[in-house]
Design an enzyme around this catalytic site. Structure first.
Site, PDB file in Angstrom:
ATOM      1  N   GLY A 108       0.791  -1.220   0.053  1.00 21.39           N
ATOM      2  CA  GLY A 108      -0.038  -0.154   0.018  1.00 21.39           C
ATOM      3  C   GLY A 108       0.887   1.073  -0.015  1.00 21.39           C
ATOM      4  O   GLY A 108       0.314   2.536  -0.547  1.00 21.39           O
ATOM      5  N   GLU A 111       1.610   1.870  -3.497  1.00 18.29           N
ATOM      6  CA  GLU A 111       0.520   2.235  -3.966  1.00 18.29           C
ATOM      7  C   GLU A 111      -0.095   3.540  -3.684  1.00 18.29           C
ATOM      8  O   GLU A 111      -0.605   4.275  -4.641  1.00 18.29           O
ATOM      9  CB  GLU A 111      -0.554   1.124  -3.749  1.00 18.29           C
TER      10      GLU A 111
HETATM   11  C1  HXC Z   1       1.819  -3.518  10.086  1.00 16.08           C
HETATM   12  C2  HXC Z   1       4.156  -3.449  10.205  1.00 16.08           C
HETATM   13  C3  HXC Z   1       4.084  -3.284   8.694  1.00 16.08           C
HETATM   14  C4  HXC Z   1       2.831  -3.386   8.186  1.00 16.08           C
HETATM   15  C5  HXC Z   1       6.363  -3.083   9.389  1.00 16.08           C
HETATM   16  N1  HXC Z   1       5.269  -3.158  10.470  1.00 16.08           N
HETATM   17  N2  HXC Z   1       5.406  -3.018   8.326  1.00 16.08           N
HETATM   18  N3  HXC Z   1       2.953  -3.408  11.112  1.00 16.08           N
HETATM   19  N4  HXC Z   1       1.821  -3.429   8.798  1.00 16.08           N
HETATM   20  N5  HXC Z   1       2.656  -3.515   6.804  1.00 16.08           N
HETATM   21  C6  HXC Z   1       5.772  -3.294  11.914  1.00 16.08           C
HETATM   22  C7  HXC Z   1       6.904  -4.407  12.338  1.00 16.08           C
HETATM   23  O1  HXC Z   1       5.580  -5.425  12.433  1.00 16.08           O
HETATM   24  C8  HXC Z   1       7.782  -3.953  13.295  1.00 16.08           C
HETATM   25  O2  HXC Z   1       6.677  -3.920  14.647  1.00 16.08           O
HETATM   26  C9  HXC Z   1       7.635  -2.857  13.159  1.00 16.08           C
HETATM   27  O3  HXC Z   1       6.944  -2.292  11.976  1.00 16.08           O
HETATM   28  C10 HXC Z   1       9.156  -2.362  12.395  1.00 16.08           C
HETATM   29  O4  HXC Z   1       9.330  -3.438  11.492  1.00 16.08           O
HETATM   30  P1  HXC Z   1      10.631  -4.521  11.311  1.00 16.08           P
HETATM   31  O5  HXC Z   1      10.009  -5.672  10.299  1.00 16.08           O
HETATM   32  O6  HXC Z   1      11.018  -5.116  12.741  1.00 16.08           O
HETATM   33  O7  HXC Z   1      11.583  -3.414  10.548  1.00 16.08           O
HETATM   34  P2  HXC Z   1      12.743  -4.236   9.389  1.00 16.08           P
HETATM   35  O8  HXC Z   1      13.491  -5.449  10.073  1.00 16.08           O
HETATM   36  O9  HXC Z   1      13.521  -3.014   9.347  1.00 16.08           O
HETATM   37  O10 HXC Z   1      12.147  -4.549   8.179  1.00 16.08           O
HETATM   38  C11 HXC Z   1      11.523  -3.610   7.356  1.00 16.08           C
HETATM   39  C12 HXC Z   1      10.277  -4.218   6.332  1.00 16.08           C
HETATM   40  C13 HXC Z   1       9.507  -5.115   7.113  1.00 16.08           C
HETATM   41  C14 HXC Z   1      11.340  -5.189   5.491  1.00 16.08           C
HETATM   42  C15 HXC Z   1       9.765  -3.060   5.594  1.00 16.08           C
HETATM   43  O11 HXC Z   1       8.855  -4.572   7.917  1.00 16.08           O
HETATM   44  C16 HXC Z   1       8.413  -5.612   6.330  1.00 16.08           C
HETATM   45  O12 HXC Z   1       8.535  -6.786   5.450  1.00 16.08           O
HETATM   46  N6  HXC Z   1       7.134  -5.011   6.386  1.00 16.08           N
HETATM   47  C17 HXC Z   1       5.963  -5.749   5.676  1.00 16.08           C
HETATM   48  C18 HXC Z   1       5.854  -5.200   4.469  1.00 16.08           C
HETATM   49  C19 HXC Z   1       4.626  -5.803   3.394  1.00 16.08           C
HETATM   50  O13 HXC Z   1       4.659  -7.001   3.419  1.00 16.08           O
HETATM   51  N7  HXC Z   1       3.845  -4.822   3.108  1.00 16.08           N
HETATM   52  C20 HXC Z   1       2.751  -4.906   2.344  1.00 16.08           C
HETATM   53  C21 HXC Z   1       1.439  -5.037   3.160  1.00 16.08           C
HETATM   54  S1  HXC Z   1       0.153  -5.705   2.339  1.00 16.08           S
HETATM   55  P3  HXC Z   1       7.128  -4.338  16.031  1.00 16.08           P
HETATM   56  O14 HXC Z   1       5.819  -4.040  16.825  1.00 16.08           O
HETATM   57  O15 HXC Z   1       7.220  -5.728  15.816  1.00 16.08           O
HETATM   58  O16 HXC Z   1       8.170  -3.444  16.216  1.00 16.08           O
HETATM   59  C22 HXC Z   1      -0.427  -4.261   1.552  1.00 16.08           C
HETATM   60  C23 HXC Z   1      -1.420  -4.356   0.669  1.00 16.08           C
HETATM   61  C24 HXC Z   1      -2.679  -5.117   1.105  1.00 16.08           C
HETATM   62  O17 HXC Z   1       0.106  -3.245   1.818  1.00 16.08           O
HETATM   63  C25 HXC Z   1      -3.635  -5.319  -0.077  1.00 16.08           C
HETATM   64  C26 HXC Z   1      -3.893  -6.548   0.018  1.00 16.08           C
HETATM   65  C27 HXC Z   1      -5.099  -6.930   0.766  1.00 16.08           C
END
Ligand code: HXC
Length: 257
Positions: A108, A111
């Site tokens: 997102g 997006e």
């Molecule tokens: C909720 C999130 C998040 C997300 C990160 N966090 N991304 N929380 N939703 N999309 C939170 C983590 O849980 C963590 O919380 C804190 O932010 C820091 O993230 P880390 O993972 O510890 O950081 P890092 O190791 O530096 O890694 C960064 C990252 C990773 C590579 C960006 O966070 C990641 O892969 N995030 C998810 C990316 C993703 O898949 N996005 C797409 C989402 S779906 P805590 O509490 O543990 O500290 C989408 C579209 C939906 O966007 C449409 C389909 C329905």
């Protein structure tokens, strides 16, 4: 303007929106959506504002829709809420919006950047549509807008493998308009927005509408639309002022009329 998940402020004629959920890497939850829409609406109706910038932090523009918020959602909830449809409202803004992207712009987040009018990237920007890794697919425009930006092959690659692309690749394939050092990103985006905001606002709004029209229509209809809008500009005081200023070798002073 005080918000829970963003900081909204004015810098001269520019409205600056900074996503502010650092602990969640600016993940986009329903409150972020409500806050952004409210701030954009406020800037849209503020006659002193000519352009907007949406940015995040140096580490993350936005790491995606908030996975924890949507994790437990059922199909019927998603369908009945028309989940994510609210973001479409952002694309109806008539004043230009620049996305200033440093760090992660994933799912997102990518997006949201693509919903803006153009993207200026910090040299540390990383774009991706990793939804496939979560067992889903893009739901805020990724499969459609990314394909229009970068073409089918690269869009398929991004959406099906979930890999990230860096700023250089994003510029090469037309996703971003320019790359600047991450530390200067917000200043550079504000400079670009201030430049736009100094032009005639109606001319800027019409130009934005015409470019966006090219996504929605055939070339012949788009060219006709462009000509008709262009003709209508001769009714603007700003057209007379802009052309007179050129002929008189002075800076134009647009009145937005
Ligand atoms: C909720 C999130 C998040 C997300 C990160 N966090 N991304 N929380 N939703 N999309 C939170 C983590 O849980 C963590 O919380 C804190 O932010 C820091 O993230 P880390 O993972 O510890 O950081 P890092 O190791 O530096 O890694 C960064 C990252 C990773 C590579 C960006 O966070 C990641 O892969 N995030 C998810 C990316 C993703 O898949 N996005 C797409 C989402 S779906 P805590 O509490 O543990 O500290 C989408 C579209 C939906 O966007 C449409 C389909 C329905």
């Amino acid at each position: 303007m005080a918000y829970e998940t963003i900081i909204a402020e004015t810098r001269g004629k520019v409205g600056l929106i900074t996503l502010n959920r650092p602990k969640a890497l600016n993940a986009l939850n329903s409150q972020v959506l409500a806050d952004i829409l409210d701030a954009v609406k406020t800037f849209e109706t503020d006659a002193s504002i000519g352009a907007m910038v949406i940015t995040g932090s140096e580490k993350a523009f936005a790491a995606g829709a908030d996975i924890k918020e949507m994790q437990a959602k059922s199909y019927i909830e998603a369908f009945m809420q028309d989940f994510f449809v609210g973001w479409e409202e952002l694309t109806r803004a008539r004043k230009p919006i620049i996305a200033a992207v440093a760090g992660y712009a994933l799912g997102g987040g990518c997006e949201l950047a693509m919903m803006c009018d153009f993207i200026i990237a910090g040299d540390n920007a990383k774009f991706g549509q990793p939804e496939i890794t979560l067992g889903v697919m893009p739901g805020m425009g990724g499969s459609q807008r990314l394909t229009r930006f970068v073409g089918k092959s690269k869009a398929m690659d991004m959406v099906l493998t979930g890999r990230m692309m860096d700023a250089a690749e994003a510029e090469r394939c037309g996703l971003v308009s320019r790359i600047v050092p991450a530390a200067e990103l917000v200043d550079e985006a504000l400079k670009a927005a201030a430049k736009i905001a100094d032009f005639s606002l109606p001319a800027v709004m019409m130009a934005k509408e015409a470019v966006n029209r090219s996504y929605e229509t055939t070339l012949a209809e788009g060219l006709r639309f462009e000509r008709r809008v262009f003709h209508s500009m001769f009714a603007l005081d700003d057209q007379k002022e802009g052309m007179a200023a050129f002929a008189e070798k002075r800076k134009a002073n647009f009145s937005n009329r």
